[in-house]
Scaffold this active site. Structure first.
Site, PDB file in Angstrom:
ATOM      1  N   SER A  34       1.010   3.602  10.635  1.00  0.00           N
ATOM      2  CA  SER A  34       1.679   4.728   9.985  1.00  0.00           C
ATOM      3  C   SER A  34       2.128   5.725  11.047  1.00  0.00           C
ATOM      4  O   SER A  34       1.353   6.069  11.936  1.00  0.00           O
ATOM      5  CB  SER A  34       0.739   5.419   9.000  1.00  0.00           C
ATOM      6  OG  SER A  34       1.300   6.655   8.575  1.00  0.00           O
ATOM      7  N   ALA A  54       0.840  -1.203   0.000  1.00  0.00           N
ATOM      8  CA  ALA A  54       0.000   0.000   0.000  1.00  0.00           C
ATOM      9  C   ALA A  54       0.872   1.247   0.000  1.00  0.00           C
ATOM     10  O   ALA A  54       2.015   1.227   0.445  1.00  0.00           O
ATOM     11  CB  ALA A  54      -0.912  -0.005   1.221  1.00  0.00           C
ATOM     12  N   GLY A  55       0.298   2.335  -0.490  1.00  0.00           N
ATOM     13  CA  GLY A  55       0.984   3.620  -0.468  1.00  0.00           C
ATOM     14  C   GLY A  55       1.342   4.153  -1.831  1.00  0.00           C
ATOM     15  O   GLY A  55       1.398   5.362  -2.033  1.00  0.00           O
ATOM     16  N   ASN A  79       8.899   9.365   4.119  1.00  0.00           N
ATOM     17  CA  ASN A  79       7.645  10.015   3.748  1.00  0.00           C
ATOM     18  C   ASN A  79       6.891  10.441   5.001  1.00  0.00           C
ATOM     19  O   ASN A  79       6.919   9.766   6.020  1.00  0.00           O
ATOM     20  CB  ASN A  79       6.787   9.090   2.867  1.00  0.00           C
ATOM     21  CG  ASN A  79       5.798   8.274   3.659  1.00  0.00           C
ATOM     22  OD1 ASN A  79       4.714   8.750   4.023  1.00  0.00           O
ATOM     23  ND2 ASN A  79       6.162   7.026   3.956  1.00  0.00           N
ATOM     24  N   GLY A 102       0.887  11.466   5.267  1.00  0.00           N
ATOM     25  CA  GLY A 102      -0.260  11.743   6.137  1.00  0.00           C
ATOM     26  C   GLY A 102      -1.595  11.296   5.571  1.00  0.00           C
ATOM     27  O   GLY A 102      -2.605  11.993   5.718  1.00  0.00           O
ATOM     28  N   ASN A 151      -6.305  -1.163   1.684  1.00  0.00           N
ATOM     29  CA  ASN A 151      -5.752  -0.758   2.972  1.00  0.00           C
ATOM     30  C   ASN A 151      -6.524   0.454   3.486  1.00  0.00           C
ATOM     31  O   ASN A 151      -6.668   1.452   2.787  1.00  0.00           O
ATOM     32  CB  ASN A 151      -4.265  -0.424   2.768  1.00  0.00           C
ATOM     33  CG  ASN A 151      -3.527  -0.143   4.055  1.00  0.00           C
ATOM     34  OD1 ASN A 151      -3.887   0.759   4.789  1.00  0.00           O
ATOM     35  ND2 ASN A 151      -2.465  -0.892   4.301  1.00  0.00           N
ATOM     36  N   THR A 180       6.500  -5.160   7.832  1.00  0.00           N
ATOM     37  CA  THR A 180       6.057  -4.077   8.692  1.00  0.00           C
ATOM     38  C   THR A 180       5.829  -2.805   7.877  1.00  0.00           C
ATOM     39  O   THR A 180       6.148  -2.750   6.695  1.00  0.00           O
ATOM     40  CB  THR A 180       7.119  -3.715   9.765  1.00  0.00           C
ATOM     41  OG1 THR A 180       8.291  -3.189   9.102  1.00  0.00           O
ATOM     42  CG2 THR A 180       7.508  -4.921  10.607  1.00  0.00           C
ATOM     43  N   GLY A 236      12.580   1.244   2.669  1.00  0.00           N
ATOM     44  CA  GLY A 236      13.695   0.851   1.818  1.00  0.00           C
ATOM     45  C   GLY A 236      14.728   0.034   2.570  1.00  0.00           C
ATOM     46  O   GLY A 236      14.468  -0.505   3.652  1.00  0.00           O
TER      47      GLY A 236
END
EC number: 1.3.5.2
Length: 339
Positions: free
Chosen positions: A174, A61-62, A110, A113, A138, A244, A267
């Site tokens: 997050s 996700a993201g 990142n 938000g 998600n 994670t 990363g």
């Protein structure tokens, strides 16, 4: 080819590059121009959460927060694509700049938000699904929603996405939404997990469809805290844990000019932390629940390491940014070779 594209993209502001690359990818898919440039997807079927994944490598996700590009991303060889994080209402996220490349360390920081167009937009986008792999959605809470009302936001998202999702991922980890990580502990966690499971049962009864639920956790926990979360997930009969999310630690990037930036680090610098969490979960749960491993997979060997640590599936994000589509087949082939 990706080396040339990366050179161009890395000359741009990270968020501009992100949007441009997705726009180009989406246009290429709509014009049916992708297939000649994409390797044949690795076929290595695996069953997890009662779902059949074409291979063990998914997109985390993201990257595609609003499900605007998942059909195109799905053509790059992923066995699964996870869209989001999406919230009940649209929100702009944090002020820019909020995305930073740590090129020497192969990392990304990142603090986006949960910027997204809201769950109604995502559901409309998913209705145009052509992707045949497994689709995860998600979900999270809006920034303005108090911690004590978080369950309501997750329920609203579940109600909206349930019939569109192959599985639902619950983001409680997050670091970029104030207070969100507090939901991983104690009574906050118990209340949330029980409420989400009750909602799943109601939706299952109403739709006749069983949609498994995975919970995404943070790497910044002690071993005892990891085990506590695992016990709560198992006792509430969750279908999977995703290990994670990003880390708030900067121990692995002491010399980066961006080390003081607030936000989650992903990363290569998070690889060891993520694998440690997977190993603790696997040893503690003894097969009671599948683990989806994500964090710092930059090579096929990294994907293999996550599987050996106890993951059933893996997901890519930062590695995909740095390596491009070639990493998908490399990772899937490495995992397939373990069978």
């Amino acid at each position: 080819m990706y080396a040339f594209a990366r050179k161009l993209l890395f000359s741009l502001d990270p968020e501009t590059a992100h949007e441009l690359s997705l726009d180009c990818l989406g246009a290429a898919e709509r014009l049916q121009l992708l297939k000649p440039f994409v390797a044949t997807p690795v076929s290595d079927p695996v069953e997890v959460m009662g779902l059949r994944f074409p291979n063990a490598v998914g997109l985390a996700a993201g990257l595609d927060k609003n499900a605007d590009y998942f059909n195109a991303l799905g053509q790059l060889g992923f066995g699964s694509v996870e869209v989001g994080t999406v919230t009940p209402l649209p929100q702009p996220g944090n002020p820019q700049p909020r995305l930073f490349r740590l090129i020497e360390e192969e990392g990304i920081i990142n603090r986006m938000g949960f910027n997204n167009k809201g769950v109604a937009h995502l559901v409309a986008a998913v209705a145009r699904r052509r992707y045949r792999g497994v689709l995860g959605i998600n979900i999270g809470k809006n920034k303005a929603t108090p911690e004590e009302q978080a369950l309501s936001d997750y329920e609203k998202c579940m109600d909206a996405v349930y019939e569109s999702a192959d599985y639902i991922a619950i983001n409680i980890s997050s670091p970029n939404t104030p207070g969100l990580r507090n939901l991983q502990f104690g009574e906050n966690l118990s209340h949330l997990l029980q409420g989400i499971k009750r909602r799943q049962a109601l939706l299952h009864e109403a739709t006749g469809k069983r949609v498994p639920i995975a919970v995404k956790i943070a790497p910044d926990m002690t071993d005892d805290e990891i085990k506590g979360v695992a016990d709560a997930l198992v006792s509430n009969q969750y279908e999977a844990v995703i290990a994670t999310n990003t880390t708030v630690s900067r121990d692995e990037v002491p010399h980066s000019p961006h080390k003081e930036e607030m936000g989650g680090l992903s990363g290569r610098p998070v690889a060891e932390k993520s694998t440690h969490v997977i190993r603790v979960l696997a040893e503690h749960m003894q097969g009671a629940m599948p683990i989806i491993g994500v964090g710092g997979i930059m090579t096929g060997a990294d994907a293999e390491e996550k599987i050996r640590a106890g993951a059933s599936l893996v997901q890519l994000y930062s590695g995909f940014i740095y390596r491009g589509p070639a990493l998908v087949s490399e990772a899937a082939s490495a995992v397939a070779a373990l069978s």
